[in-house]
Design an enzyme around this catalytic site. Structure first.
Site: not given
Length: 438
Positions: A293, A304, A318
């Protein structure tokens, strides 16, 4: 006020008048069918009240019905009665009574997502992927998770006995003593000229803790600091705003995460604040199957943006956001999955997880464990939880496999993944590769 959670699930009488239906916005047939189902529910409740073999607590029966409805949606939606709601608010603040363990439910068992650092659970050796099958000798298989949470919490200084199921071991009991959990979620130290920051969870204190750690490391190492390790292993997540705040310490602006709900226009984007604290410093982020999470949001954002290299094992996967919605005085709240989250590259990690750039196993698997690798690794995946949301982009988790890099036979060190991260950061080639990526 709604709290936005992205961590694992935490662990009143609702009359028919609470079911609000807007007839103008629903087809007539659907409207009629809904009231037929409500009539069926009322009939069954009346039968239970008059014909069940013993008397029943009507409030408890209704509460269980509400919770059953919510938990049938996905593993992280649930009802919080007033007592549980107050306990959740205390836990979010970072200090509460209990064992220091994050759990979810899988196939009727209580599954350990992660023990928190320096708590009764971690000191007792409880591990991610363990199952809890009994509390104080009483089986809890099939019991609602909130009921198990109630039993695990209690007055500091009192003892509790958990029965643990672990792969390739006979069931065993672990005795723990409850204590006040002061969830100091951030710790740090130095490894020569490399800084190390460990984040165990994301509560209201985490962003401040990370900034304090960076200030202390920069003061101690100064210009000699050659790299940074951010350890998110066995971090079960927590508050969304804290994931954004932590990411801001390592990014000079840009998107950290976006969330998308049921409707096309229900999109929110969360950007990092400008003002990176360690500009240009090589960073390695450690993750594993217990990283979930909020931890995945931070790892995904830094990955990224090419700001860090991710090392370790695939994360839990999650990718959903829960809103805690108060229902009013003495009625508790519902914890409801309201959106999915996406990394800056528009990737949903729901069920799929974050793939490390450098895959490194923490322990060497035995021959027997290698034969049952699929059974072993499914305990570390959101995708294997009952009623888990599907990945709306069709992305799938990488099939169970054995990482190429795992500790050599006879390895006697304490933390193989950390050692590999330190070796990488000390490599001039690695630092050069990072600068080219950036």
């Amino acid at each position: 006020m709604r709290l936005r959670f992205i961590g694992p699930a935490l662990a009143g009488v609702l009359g028919l008048s609470a079911f609000v239906w807007n007839a103008d916005s629903a087809p007539e047939n659907s409207h009629a069918e809904t009231y037929q189902q409500l009539d069926l529910f009322a009939e069954i409740l009346a039968r239970v009240q008059t014909e069940y073999v013993t008397g029943v607590d009507e409030a408890e029966v209704m509460e269980a019905s509400i919770d059953g409805m919510l938990t049938s949606l996905d593993p992280h939606s649930s009802y919080l009665n007033p007592e549980e709601y107050r306990s959740m608010q205390v836990q979010a603040s970072g200090e509460y009574g209990g064992l220091g363990i994050e759990i979810t439910q899988q196939d009727g068992f209580i599954l350990v997502v992660s023990p928190m650092d320096d708590t009764p659970a971690s000191r007792a050796g409880i591990q991610p992927g363990d199952y809890i099958s009994a509390i104080n000798g009483e089986p809890i298989v099939g019991q609602p998770m909130n009921d198990s949470l109630k039993e695990m919490r209690g007055a500091p200084g009192t003892d509790i006995l958990l029965t643990i199921l672990r792969e390739n071991e006979e069931p065993f009991d672990v005795s723990l003593t409850r204590e006040i959990i002061k969830q100091n979620s951030v710790s740090f130290h130095t490894e020569d000229t490399i800084g190390y920051i460990r984040i165990s969870s994301f509560n209201e204190q985490t962003t401040d803790g990370v900034n304090d750690a960076l200030t202390a490391l920069k003061k101690e190492l100064g210009t000699k600091m050659s790299g940074l390790i951010l350890d998110l292993r066995n971090n079960p997540g927590g508050l969304l705003n804290q994931a954004v705040g932590v990411s801001s310490a390592f990014l000079d602006g840009g998107e950290v995460v976006s969330t998308r709900g049921r409707h096309p226009n229900d999109v929110q984007r969360y950007n990092a604040r400008q003002g990176e604290r360690v500009e240009g410093l090589p960073i390695i982020v450690l993750i594993n199957g217990g990283s979930a999470s909020a931890a995945e949001i931070v790892a995904g954002a830094l990955q990224d943006h090419n700001r860090a290299t991710i090392l370790g094992e695939i994360s839990f996967g999650k990718g959903s956001v829960q809103s805690v919605i108060p229902l009013g005085p003495q009625r508790g709240a519902i914890r409801l999955t309201t959106s999915r989250y996406y990394t800056p590259s528009n990737a949903s990690i729901q069920g799929a997880g974050i793939e490390p750039d450098i895959e490194v196993a923490q322990t060497r698997l035995s021959d027997e464990e290698m034969e049952h690798i699929e059974k072993r690794q499914k305990r570390y995946s959101e995708a294997n939880l009952r009623n888990a949301l599907e990945n709306d982009q069709g992305r799938e988790r990488r099939p169970p496999h054995i990482p190429n890099d795992q500790p050599p036979v006879g390895y006697s060190g304490e933390d193989y993944q950390l050692e590999r991260a330190l070796t990488k950061l000390r490599s001039m080639d690695f630092a050069s590769d990072l600068s080219q990526k950036g």
